[in-house]
Structure formats: C-alpha cells, structure tokens
Design an enzyme around this catalytic site. Structure first.
Site, PDB file in Angstrom:
ATOM      1  N   LYS A  91      -3.402   3.706  -5.606  1.00 29.47           N
ATOM      2  CA  LYS A  91      -2.602   3.697  -6.833  1.00 29.47           C
ATOM      3  C   LYS A  91      -1.507   4.769  -6.787  1.00 29.47           C
ATOM      4  O   LYS A  91      -0.361   4.503  -7.154  1.00 29.47           O
ATOM      5  CB  LYS A  91      -3.528   3.936  -8.028  1.00 29.47           C
ATOM      6  CG  LYS A  91      -2.898   3.636  -9.368  1.00 29.47           C
ATOM      7  CD  LYS A  91      -3.946   3.756 -10.463  1.00 29.47           C
ATOM      8  CE  LYS A  91      -4.654   5.081 -10.291  1.00 29.47           C
ATOM      9  NZ  LYS A  91      -5.924   5.188 -10.978  1.00 29.47           N
TER      10      LYS A  91
ATOM     11  N   THR B   8      -0.222   6.033  -4.121  1.00 29.57           N
ATOM     12  CA  THR B   8       0.706   5.613  -3.073  1.00 29.57           C
ATOM     13  C   THR B   8       1.708   4.599  -3.628  1.00 29.57           C
ATOM     14  O   THR B   8       2.914   4.687  -3.368  1.00 29.57           O
ATOM     15  CB  THR B   8      -0.101   5.013  -1.895  1.00 29.57           C
ATOM     16  OG1 THR B   8      -1.128   5.940  -1.549  1.00 29.57           O
ATOM     17  CG2 THR B   8       0.769   4.744  -0.692  1.00 29.57           C
TER      18      THR B   8
ATOM     19  N   ARG C 150      -0.288  13.246 -11.616  1.00 28.90           N
ATOM     20  CA  ARG C 150      -1.206  14.360 -11.837  1.00 28.90           C
ATOM     21  C   ARG C 150      -1.266  15.284 -10.635  1.00 28.90           C
ATOM     22  O   ARG C 150      -0.996  14.880  -9.513  1.00 28.90           O
ATOM     23  CB  ARG C 150      -2.610  13.823 -12.135  1.00 28.90           C
ATOM     24  CG  ARG C 150      -2.708  13.159 -13.499  1.00 28.90           C
ATOM     25  CD  ARG C 150      -4.052  12.498 -13.681  1.00 28.90           C
ATOM     26  NE  ARG C 150      -4.245  11.470 -12.676  1.00 28.90           N
ATOM     27  CZ  ARG C 150      -5.410  10.944 -12.367  1.00 28.90           C
ATOM     28  NH1 ARG C 150      -6.498  11.358 -12.980  1.00 28.90           N
ATOM     29  NH2 ARG C 150      -5.502  10.002 -11.458  1.00 28.90           N
TER      30      ARG C 150
ATOM     31  N   LYS D  93     -12.931  13.855   2.133  1.00 25.50           N
ATOM     32  CA  LYS D  93     -11.669  13.569   2.805  1.00 25.50           C
ATOM     33  C   LYS D  93     -10.834  12.656   1.920  1.00 25.50           C
ATOM     34  O   LYS D  93     -11.280  11.616   1.470  1.00 25.50           O
ATOM     35  CB  LYS D  93     -11.989  12.882   4.132  1.00 25.50           C
ATOM     36  CG  LYS D  93     -11.020  13.158   5.241  1.00 25.50           C
ATOM     37  CD  LYS D  93     -11.583  12.607   6.537  1.00 25.50           C
ATOM     38  CE  LYS D  93     -10.485  11.975   7.369  1.00 25.50           C
ATOM     39  NZ  LYS D  93      -9.492  12.931   7.868  1.00 25.50           N
TER      40      LYS D  93
ATOM     41  N   ALA E 219     -10.375  11.284 -15.548  1.00 27.81           N
ATOM     42  CA  ALA E 219     -10.195  10.043 -16.315  1.00 27.81           C
ATOM     43  C   ALA E 219     -11.529   9.521 -16.821  1.00 27.81           C
ATOM     44  O   ALA E 219     -11.585   8.505 -17.484  1.00 27.81           O
ATOM     45  CB  ALA E 219      -9.506   8.987 -15.479  1.00 27.81           C
TER      46      ALA E 219
ATOM     47  N   PHE F 290      -8.268   6.242 -12.348  1.00 24.80           N
ATOM     48  CA  PHE F 290      -9.243   5.156 -12.164  1.00 24.80           C
ATOM     49  C   PHE F 290      -8.668   3.797 -12.563  1.00 24.80           C
ATOM     50  O   PHE F 290      -7.471   3.566 -12.435  1.00 24.80           O
ATOM     51  CB  PHE F 290     -10.558   5.465 -12.902  1.00 24.80           C
ATOM     52  CG  PHE F 290     -11.244   6.709 -12.390  1.00 24.80           C
ATOM     53  CD1 PHE F 290     -11.414   6.939 -11.025  1.00 24.80           C
ATOM     54  CD2 PHE F 290     -11.722   7.670 -13.263  1.00 24.80           C
ATOM     55  CE1 PHE F 290     -12.048   8.079 -10.548  1.00 24.80           C
ATOM     56  CE2 PHE F 290     -12.355   8.818 -12.805  1.00 24.80           C
ATOM     57  CZ  PHE F 290     -12.515   9.017 -11.444  1.00 24.80           C
TER      58      PHE F 290
ATOM     59  N   PHE G 240      -3.165  -3.796   3.169  1.00 27.99           N
ATOM     60  CA  PHE G 240      -3.840  -2.993   4.193  1.00 27.99           C
ATOM     61  C   PHE G 240      -3.710  -3.702   5.526  1.00 27.99           C
ATOM     62  O   PHE G 240      -3.538  -4.923   5.576  1.00 27.99           O
ATOM     63  CB  PHE G 240      -5.330  -2.830   3.855  1.00 27.99           C
ATOM     64  CG  PHE G 240      -5.630  -1.586   3.072  1.00 27.99           C
ATOM     65  CD1 PHE G 240      -5.070  -1.401   1.822  1.00 27.99           C
ATOM     66  CD2 PHE G 240      -6.483  -0.599   3.571  1.00 27.99           C
ATOM     67  CE1 PHE G 240      -5.334  -0.264   1.087  1.00 27.99           C
ATOM     68  CE2 PHE G 240      -6.748   0.550   2.839  1.00 27.99           C
ATOM     69  CZ  PHE G 240      -6.183   0.716   1.593  1.00 27.99           C
TER      70      PHE G 240
ATOM     71  N   TRP H 294       2.544   2.129   1.971  1.00 21.16           N
ATOM     72  CA  TRP H 294       1.911   3.091   2.869  1.00 21.16           C
ATOM     73  C   TRP H 294       2.689   3.113   4.193  1.00 21.16           C
ATOM     74  O   TRP H 294       3.071   4.170   4.676  1.00 21.16           O
ATOM     75  CB  TRP H 294       0.435   2.711   3.125  1.00 21.16           C
ATOM     76  CG  TRP H 294      -0.356   3.834   3.727  1.00 21.16           C
ATOM     77  CD1 TRP H 294      -1.171   4.699   3.066  1.00 21.16           C
ATOM     78  CD2 TRP H 294      -0.383   4.229   5.100  1.00 21.16           C
ATOM     79  NE1 TRP H 294      -1.695   5.615   3.932  1.00 21.16           N
ATOM     80  CE2 TRP H 294      -1.239   5.362   5.186  1.00 21.16           C
ATOM     81  CE3 TRP H 294       0.222   3.766   6.270  1.00 21.16           C
ATOM     82  CZ2 TRP H 294      -1.502   6.025   6.388  1.00 21.16           C
ATOM     83  CZ3 TRP H 294      -0.026   4.427   7.479  1.00 21.16           C
ATOM     84  CH2 TRP H 294      -0.884   5.548   7.525  1.00 21.16           C
TER      85      TRP H 294
END
Lengths: 562, 562
Positions: free
Chosen positions: A77, A79, A100, A111, A279, A307, A387, A415
């Site tokens: 989100k 990204t 944020r 990670k 959130a 979220f 993806f 991305w």
C-alpha cells in the site's frame, strides 16, 4: 539455461538513488529555504510560520489509498501511495505524498520497512526508518514524563485523590518488548514510589501519538493534551492531564514534533512523512497538519491509512475526515493476486503456483471493501499491485472479475518501474475526478449513542450480523455516557487480518458477531476506543529479530536495514 | 529610595540574544557548510568526513574547568566554562567550548539548566535543554533495544544459558522517575516474557552513554558496545553484547549520535556540546570525539568535568585523558563565596549575610581540590565566580587566603558581563600557559591491582585514611580480576557533596573511611565502577516539578524553562 533475475533489496535501490537537496524539492512546491528547518541536507520540517501562511491557501484534492485485509503475502500500500504520486508528476500534475512515519519497534523486529519499496520509496529510507527527525522520541518522552508526573503525584501526597488501581495512563517505548506488557513498579520501600501494576505500550499506540495526528495546530494540541484522561479518583471520576496541570510541559516537549517532515521520493516528488498511530488501537493515519499542509502545497495529495479499508480507511473517513478540509475526493483500493489467493484459502507456501479458483474465491474480500467505500459516497479505483509471480492468466481473471462487478481497475507496477508503473492508475483517477463528484458523508452522526455507532461500523463495514458486549464494556458505556463522552466517534480496535474480530476468518466471513471486550477513553484524541478480540498494544520480537542483521559499514553507512 | 535591580532569567537573556547562522559560526573555525549536517539554522552536527579530515591536524591547548564540592548555593562551572572561552576570543585568541549536553530528567524536575547562565550561555538554550539533536534519545533507544533483545533471548530458548537472576543490563529513560527504580517485568503468563526483577536508570547513567563519550570513532564505538557485559550465565561467566550478536544494530542506532553538535555562545564563540554521562556513576565528561575535534579546530579548548574535582576532574584525568591527545594543559577551579561559606558551616538561608569566618573555614575544601590538581602535575587558576550577594570584604578575604597559599586567583563576573567578566581569568591562564609547562601524569598505573587503584584515589584525592570493602565487593574484585578486568581504571561512584562518601560531611573532612559497597563492570566504557554509599542511578521528581511551570506561548516559544 534459466537465468534468475537479480532482485535488488529496497536499501540497495534506495542507497543507489541520488537525492536532490531538500531545499530544491521544496522550491517545486513554492517553499523557500526560510520556510524550512533543515535536518541535514535531505530532511526538513516546515516551520510554524509557514504552516500558518499556508492555512489561507486553496486546497488540492486528497486521494486516499487503502487496501484489502492484509496478509503475510504483502499488499504494497505504501509502495502504491508513493508510485501514484510519482505517476501524477510524470503526467505533469503537481502532486505530493502524505504518509506515516515508521516505528522502530517493527524495524528492529520484523524484516520490512514502512517507506515503500523497490523504485517507489521515500528517501533517505535509513534515516526515516531509524530516528528520522525525532518525532517518535519526543512522543515517547512526553508519554513517560506524564507517567513519571502521575507517580510523583501519588508519592507526594496525592492531592487529586487518584485511585492507584485505576490509573489508565501507561508508559511507552518505541520498541517491541513483550516483557514490559505487564509489570509491577514502585517496589523497594517508601522512597521508591507507590507500588502498583503498570505496563508499557509501543509509542505508536500512545494517545499522545493520536493527539499529535489529529491536532490542527499547537494550541489545539495543548487543549487536547489537557483533556487526556490519566486515571479515576476514589469517587470514580476521571482525572485529566489538566487536573495535574502539566499540559503546558507536554506541549513544550512536542512543539517541534508537531511540525511535518518534508522528504522526497526516489523520483523527487515532495513527501510529507509525519505521525504514525497504530491503525488497530488508534486511527492509523498520518497527521492532519501534514495532510492539510500538503493539500495547500499540491493539487493532488496521495495519502494512506493503515491496514485494510475496514480499519484505516473507516477511521480516516469517520474520525480524521471530521476535521475541516480533509475529505478525500477519491479512494484507491490496493489488492494483490497473492493476497487475494490467501483470502481464497491458499497458504503462503502455495502462492507460487497459478490458482484462479482461489483468486476468484478471495475476490470476495476485495468486493466487501469496495462496498464500504461506496457506502461513504466516494469514487474509487482498484489497483492490482503486480508481483513477479503473478501469471498473465490470473491478472486477466481478476481484471475480468472487477469489470463484471463494475469496478474501475488499473494494473500497477510501481515496485519495479516507479511512477511509470502507476500511470494507468493515475490516468483512471484523473478521469474519475473529472467525471464524478464525490458525495462524501460519514457513516454515522456523532449524536447517536455509542452502541449505535459501533453497530453501524460492525454491520456496514465488517458485515457482522450483531454486536455483543462484555459485562465490563456495558458498564463502561454507561459510565462514559454519564461523563459526556457519548458524543465522540468510535475508534474500533480489531485484528487487521479479518473483516471479523477473529484473525483466522479470511475472505468475506458472514453471520458473525463482533464482541466488544472493553472500551478505552481517548478524550484528547477525541474518540472512544472499542476493543474487540485480543488486540496487542506492545508487540514482541520474533525468534530471529531483524536487529541481528543490522550493522554499519566502514564509512558509517547503514547495512542490513531490509 | 532603594530600587531593586531587575534580574532577567536565563531564558529571557537567551531569547533576547541574536544568534548567527551556525554556518557563519563554523566559518570562524575553518569549516564549510559541507562539513556540517544542519539541524535548523542554529545547530549542526560535524559530518563523519569532517571528523576524519580533522584527525591529522595539530592540536590546540585544552583547559579543564572543575570546581569545589557542589552545594545548593551553586558554583556556576558551566557558566565559567562558557565565559572563559568568550574571554579568550575577546583577547583575540581562537577558542572553543566543549561541554556536555543536558539530560531531560533534571530539566523537567529541578529548576536549573545545564547550558551556563546569564550572559555566559550556549544557544539555543531551549533546544539544547529539550531534545537537542536527539543524541540522548538515540542512547535511550539503543539501551532499551538491547534490553528487549536480552529478554527476547530468554523467551526464545535462552541458547546463551543466561541466568535471569544475574542480568546486569538495566533499562533506561531520560527522565526522573523513582517508581521505575525497582520493578518486576514479564508478568502475565508464558507469552508475556520471563518474569524477573529489573529497573530503569536515567539515560545519562547508561553504560552506552559512557561508551559514546569515550569512543574514538564509529568502529571503536562498535568494538566497545560488543564488550559490554549484559549478564552472567549459569556457569557465572560474563555474557556480552557480542555474544548476543547485536553490536552492529546498536552501532546503527548510534551512528548519528556519535557526531558532535556545534552551537554558539551568546557571544558567538563556537561550542561543541556532546555527550553527558553522570559524574557519579560514570566519568562525567563530554565526548572524546568532541574534545578532540575542538582541539583541532581551535587553539584553546575550554572543557568541563562534572561535579567537584574529586569526581569529574579525577575521572577526566585518570580515565578520559588516557585517550591520546586529550591531556589538559591547565585547570580552572571554580569556587564561590556562598558555596565556601556553606562548606564553612552556614545553611543556605544564612548565605545573605557577610561571614568571613565561615568563608575562612570553608576555604579548606577549595585547598584540598587544589592539592589534587597539583598531584596530577597540572598548573591551575582559582576562579572566584562572583555573586550579587558577595561583599567586597569577603572577596578580599578569599583573595588573600589564596595568595597566602600561593594559589593564582582571578575574580570572574561572567554571569553578569559575559566574556568581559572572564578577561582577568583568561589573562592569568595565558600567562601560566606561557610560563609553566604541564607535567601531567595519571595518579596510578593501570597494571596495579584494582584495590590499590581505589586506595590511591581515596587517599590522594579524597583525603581518606582507609578503604573498606563489603563482603560482596571483595568477592567481586576476585571475580573481576579472574575475568581479566583488573587492568582497567576505576570509576568511583560517590556523593558529589562531600570529599567523603557521606554527603553531610562538608568542608575538608579527615580521618574517614571510604566503604566500597559493590562493583560494576563497564567493560565497554573500559572501567570498573566502585560504588560507595548510596549513589542513585535514577533520580526522583521533587514535590513541585519544574514541569509545572513549563508552557509554550502563542507563537510556539518555550516558556518557563528556567
């Protein structure tokens, strides 16, 4: 011969990207160096004078980015938020990001950063993910200064008659530290304080974080801090920060933190990164001050809420958007094929193989969130965030499903391609913004009783059939209404993984009950938190924390930060 | 008619003083804007590259400012430090200040800043006294990240076989909070951590603060962090940060904090304000990196050490000065008539009236500290820091006492007059630096056993007749020597109010015993702490904390900060 593509890590991409001096970025949006308080060459705060000057300017359009219920597969989100703003700029529009700031807890623990990914990141990502400009540290300090002042009040005679068993103000650290969830303090005899039960929350769960994110300016911040409820006295009446007389000191500690931070994306789009409330326990949106400032500085502001749409977006629209000038004009709902397949029943290990059946089943989750956004009267576009493992066939199936349901949809490849990968989404949004005027309204009137507000969210947003209350929660509702708090909006604390309050129920569950376990007054923030299920306000570290891989190289550069 | 002079507060004087842009201040000492990392217009960190460049340059002379044992009457050591550097500059010398950064604990608790006073202050005093550039927050975070990682190690299987009853690493906050001194953590069942006793220290007492202040560069910092002892295992062997494998992550959290902060005095003298360890539990001096950098940038560096010469100066000379290039050439010993009268037996309420008898009696305390400085082979000047209530007669008596004892003395009026009030002191120092070469040597060889090092300090510096050890301390000495720690210097933790370990013994006590209650290994910092009496590592708040008076005005300026 199969050659595996070499995929660079986010930090490698970030460190290989040349930043421009932040003063140059500021110039693009009409700010002079005097409007900035520099933090090194690539970060700055907007000065108080600048914020005041901006308030009289006309506002641009706000676009809210939300998503389906998150899964371990990832949605991207942040990204998409970054990539979309970059895409607007590529199309010659004046756009900004308002997002944020990350918490060190997850950074040291799991990670994965909070500054976007790939070629759609905000920079300098190492700084933003570490101490940044110190906002979270200031909040931690204010939170714990207040706690120390409360315990000192007990120790020095307790003039306010505080019931030490009913102190609701907890301490906070910006870390994942499960051993501090439940503690006993004040041990060691009469000069070491009054023994009592206590606990630490993660800083992003502190009410001060929510207050900072909802305050309209410094004076409003002080007013809100004064209203925060810290305890109940022996007559069971609330005791506030103003009763203790320390709202001035807390405001002083926060006077710099309240100013928004200006940074840039990899493509040099200006970004305000400011505030980062949870959130689940809080409202999960960046600060009102930053969103408002961005809307004065750019024609298009892309902002996100934490979220899925059932949590962040619902709260953005029912809580944050009650501040004047923060209404969004359109919404982007991010979904990935992988995540939808998980909602359709696959495990993470099974995501590599094509499965249009699971995808079709999982689509129901996306559909529910669309209905939610429609119920607020807002136009939207679905962003399929691509993806590497997605098959052409799967993309086709999902696009088809959206079209059949009459949902505008765009494929994003932000991305991999940065702003170029968000052009289709940006163009669709521009079309929608031209055609459809938003007909935005909140889901409920503030004048309704708390239980009706909760029921509205549970039924309309979650799809629940009913709401049940614990005995404790029932009593609290009665008490809270007697204190005059019934007119506040509700801030639902619920698992992010499911539309229900049971994290194992993926997809689009139906015929379920939402159970309200407990309520929590956040009177400074201006809402009543309704806790469902087992929401955690202090995370723990995993078996192999991300910290184990972190280091600095010989030149002092960050290593192993994602 | 008597007109009372209107005395301005420190913050009023500071806010009425016009600062120059920090880049302009940097220019005076040969630094370009590229050498700086700006924090707003008036603060900057020296970049890592700049520090590297400086290391090859020739060093200026270091002047150490210390004092008699502090009393509630105040001595003004920081004020003299600032005023003296200003005086050097008025005499056409290239001088800089290198001092410690304040802790928020005392700032929120007790009225009184740590940035000098009157017309001898470092600016912007509000920022420096609040969050400054975030160094202390970074140290707090690193300290607590380590604690969370230790508890997580216990929770996740305890591969290192850590004895949870023998964890010596404590948590820290940069606040006064007595209720956190002794706590029990990890309560609430198996998913909430392993229950154990714990406690919080104030951040300036964290070993990480001492490590940061003694590290010579970032790689040395990492090495030292790795050596810190966090616990003992079930075989009673020490467990270090390196055993846990997180020295890289801690270094990453500290990579910015390790860079010194450049600010200015009211008279625009460049000042490095960096690091602030306690002078009782730790060594109480600003950072080696800042002191070394200042000595490369200026011909005269005026630096201070915490509390009296028995604590700060002794540790500067026996611990910090073992780093190459940090030897001072001369010492200033600050005394006030008021404080000496308290050492002579007066109460604070009695200080307003002239009392040369008490003054003469209290002079013994000053004399002892002079002898200490002489034992290190260093030339010195006594600075009588003038207060408004001092009578001409008293000043004459004290000057006479000094002259009789052969002590060079100068009257300073730096609070009222800034650098102009420090000219006499600066001129005397310049004379001494020309005439007398320092013949500096540490008080003890590192190869001596720990008990002999402790005895040397107790006898030579405190004037004690002997040293006694608790049973626990005796056993610890044996253990520590078996771990190879016997070759480290000792860092004495003792009350600042007396030369002895009993805070009520003012003046120059004799025939007393120093009792070593306990030892504490600070292997990363590189010393063994020897605790005497009841030294406090987490202060408490007073009945009416300074926080009660703090606020911001309508323009967002600090109010009530001293």
């Amino acid at each position: 011969m199969n050659v595996k593509p070499i995929v660079k890590s986010d930090i490698e991409i970030a460190q290989a990207s040349a930043m421009k001096p932040i003063a140059e970025i500021a110039e693009k949006i009409g700010l002079l160096e005097d409007d900035l308080e520099l933090f090194g060459k690539y970060k700055a705060k907007l000065s108080a004078d600048t914020l005041k000057k901006l308030s009289t300017k006309e506002s641009g359009k706000i676009i809210l980015v939300t998503s389906i219920n998150p899964t371990p597969a990832g949605e991207g989100k942040s990204t998409v938020t970054v990539g979309l703003a970059d895409a607007f700029n590529r199309l010659g529009k004046k756009a900004m990001v308002a997002m944020r700031e990350p918490s060190l807890g997850p950074t040291m623990g799991i990670k994965g950063g909070a500054t976007g990914g790939g070629y759609s990141q905000v920079l300098p990502m190492e700084d933003i993910n570490l101490h940044f400009t110190g906002d979270l540290h200031a909040i931690t300090t204010a939170n714990n200064a207040l706690a120390a002042l409360i315990d000192n009040h007990l120790q020095q005679g307790n003039l306010l008659n505080i019931d030490q068993r009913r102190i609701v103000w907890k301490r906070a650290l910006d870390l994942n530290d499960r051993a501090l969830r439940k503690i006993v303090i004040g041990l060691g005899g009469p000069v070491q304080g009054v023994p009592r039960e206590d606990g630490f929350d993660i800083t992003v769960a502190s009410e001060i974080m929510a207050v900072l994110c909802l305050a309209s300016d410094l004076q409003n911040l002080k007013e809100r801090l004064g209203k925060m409820v810290i305890a109940y006295n022996y007559d069971k009446q609330p005791v506030t920060v103003a009763d203790l007389g320390v709202e001035g000191a807390l405001t002083l500690l926060l006077k710099e933190a309240v100013k928004p931070n200006l940074v840039q994306t990899i493509e040099h789009t200006p970004a305000l990164v400011h505030g980062g409330p949870f959130a689940n326990i809080a409202h999960g949106c960046n600060s009102v001050i930053a969103t408002a400032a961005a809307s004065k500085l750019a024609d298009y502001v892309v902002t996100e809420a934490g979220f899925g749409a059932d949590l962040g977006a619902e709260k953005f629209l029912n809580i944050k958007a009650r501040t004047e000038g923060i209404d969004p004009e359109a919404v982007v709902i991010v979904a990935t094929i992988r995540a939808l397949k998980m909602h359709g029943g696959l495990s993470k290990a099974e995501l590599g193989k094509e499965d249009t059946e699971a995808l079709t089943k999982g689509f129901a989750n996306l559909k529910k969130h669309i209905e939610t956004i429609e119920s607020f009267g807002l136009p939207y576009v679905v962003a399929i965030n691509r993806f590497i493992s997605d098959s052409e066939n799967e993309i086709e199936v999902l696009t088809e499903l959206c079209s059949e349901a009459g949902m505008p949809v765009a494929l994003t490849e932000v991305w991999e391609k940065g702003g170029q990968g968000g052009i289709e989404l940006a163009e669709k949004l521009l079309g929608i913004l031209d055609e459809k005027a938003a007909n935005f309204s909140h889901l409920y009137d503030l004048s309704l009783p708390l239980e009706e507000k909760i029921l509205t969210v549970a039924q309309t947003v979650y799809g629940a059939s009913k709401v049940e209350y614990s005995t404790k929660a029932k009593k609290q509702i009665k008490d809270f209404e007697s204190f005059g708090w019934g007119v506040l909006p509700v801030c639902m604390a619920k698992t992010q993984y499911s539309l229900s309050d049971d994290p194992s129920k993926l997809g689009r569950p139906s015929d379920f009950t939402i159970t309200i376990r407990e309520l929590k007054p956040s009177i400074g923030a201006g809402f009543i938190v309704a806790l469902t299920g087992d929401v955690m306000t202090m995370p723990g570290l995993p078996k192999a924390p991300a910290a184990m891989n972190m280091d600095v190289d010989e030149d002092g550069n960050a290593v192993g930060l994602f």
